[in-house]
Write an enzyme that holds these catalytic residues in place. Structure first.
Site, PDB file in Angstrom:
ATOM      1  N   ASP A  43       0.838  -1.205   0.000  1.00 54.67           N
ATOM      2  CA  ASP A  43       0.000   0.000   0.000  1.00 54.67           C
ATOM      3  C   ASP A  43       0.873   1.255   0.000  1.00 54.67           C
ATOM      4  O   ASP A  43       0.383   2.368  -0.144  1.00 54.67           O
ATOM      5  CB  ASP A  43      -0.989   0.003   1.179  1.00 54.67           C
ATOM      6  N   SER A  44       2.206   1.061   0.102  1.00 57.26           N
ATOM      7  CA  SER A  44       3.137   2.179  -0.081  1.00 57.26           C
ATOM      8  C   SER A  44       2.970   2.796  -1.465  1.00 57.26           C
ATOM      9  O   SER A  44       3.463   3.899  -1.713  1.00 57.26           O
ATOM     10  CB  SER A  44       4.585   1.706   0.118  1.00 57.26           C
ATOM     11  N   ASP A  82      -1.129  -5.918  -0.218  1.00 57.14           N
ATOM     12  CA  ASP A  82      -1.529  -5.336   1.069  1.00 57.14           C
ATOM     13  C   ASP A  82      -3.036  -5.158   1.158  1.00 57.14           C
ATOM     14  O   ASP A  82      -3.672  -4.655   0.225  1.00 57.14           O
ATOM     15  CB  ASP A  82      -0.887  -3.944   1.229  1.00 57.14           C
ATOM     16  N   GLU A 180       8.881  -4.723  10.474  1.00 59.26           N
ATOM     17  CA  GLU A 180       9.411  -3.460   9.933  1.00 59.26           C
ATOM     18  C   GLU A 180       9.954  -2.595  11.069  1.00 59.26           C
ATOM     19  O   GLU A 180       9.245  -2.336  12.063  1.00 59.26           O
ATOM     20  CB  GLU A 180       8.283  -2.717   9.192  1.00 59.26           C
TER      21      GLU A 180
END
Ligand code: KIV
Length: 263
Positions: A43-44, A82, A180
């Protein structure tokens, strides 16, 4: 057959594996021609491709055409997509519907951030045969609550909590877990204690796989340079040089040459 069982096989064979983000057909074809093991339609893409300030702007409608384009170019690469902001947090049927659409668009698994109320949806999807990858540590969809992009699990208490959450996700059935911005020691412990593969981004070397955003590792994302990032190319500069070379040739009437023109 692309299947998340590949992640388990990598872990069983103690073989490190790679994952990169990909948002479009063109770069999916390049990745398909490379040795990279797996793809994340992250979704980045809301930030990298659409210029939004954070991933909370990635809706399902925004994500789906990217997933489909990647699937058309990715050959036999394993694709994880995502679950967008809040789609795993509304209700079970909303979560199932969103995950189903991502799979039908071409993903082979969905990634879900968090390990509290998301666990019932994750267990339901896994039992239904829809593979899920977990995501703990810096979960960008919670950036408003986390107060920024910060390293997580820095205290003993927070580290223990993360380890418990990782186990909860494994019990719910995740096929792999992304960590992350987590201290390397905490990530190493989680990787050692879980049977499923752990994929790190800013989580040290002692995990099973590593993921980076494609544009970041290619040096195509401007000045973005967090500590965990290694740039393997300097694409931003190279692209600007190529564009300027083209512009100069046009202005100088040096392009097209006779051999580039039709008789
Ligand atoms: O959306 C994304 O790119 C991600 C990676 C940073 C793991 O979730």
């Amino acid at each position: 057959m692309q299947s998340v069982t590949r992640f388990n096989a990598f872990k069983r064979n103690q073989q490190k594996f790679s994952m990169v983000t990909c948002y479009d057909y063109w770069s999916a074809q390049l990745i398909a021609a490379s040795d990279i093991d797996s793809i994340l339609v992250g979704d980045s893409l809301a930030v990298v491709m659409h210029g939004f300030p954070s991933t909370v702007h990635a809706t399902l409608e925004l994500m789906l055409p990217h997933v489909a384009a990647v699937a058309r170019g990715a050959g036999d690469k394993l694709i994880v997509a995502d679950m967008p902001f809040m789609t795993a947090s509304t209700d079970l049927s909303g979560g199932v519907a969103a995950a189903t659409r991502l799979i039908q668009a071409g993903a082979h698994a969905v990634k879900i951030e968090g390990a509290t109320h998301q666990c019932s949806l994750i267990a339901h999807l896994c039992e239904a045969g829809l593979p899920v990858v977990g995501h703990l540590g810096l979960t960008p969809q919670s950036v408003l609550q986390l107060g920024g992009h910060k390293v997580q699990a820095k205290t003993h208490r927070a580290a223990d909590e993360m380890i418990q959450n990782a186990k909860r996700l494994e019990d719910a059935g995740v096929s792999a877990l992304v960590l992350e911005c987590v201290p390397a020691k905490v990530a190493a412990r989680i990787s050692a204690e879980l049977d499923c593969a752990v994929i790190g981004i800013g989580a040290g070397v002692a995990v099973d796989g590593q993921v980076l955003v494609l544009q970041d590792l290619l040096g195509a994302n401007g000045a973005f340079a967090p500590k965990f990032l290694r740039k393997y190319a300097n694409l931003s500069e190279e692209v600007v040089v190529a564009l300027n070379d083209f512009h100069r040739d046009v202005v100088d009437a040096a392009f097209p040459a006779r051999c580039e023109s039709y008789a």
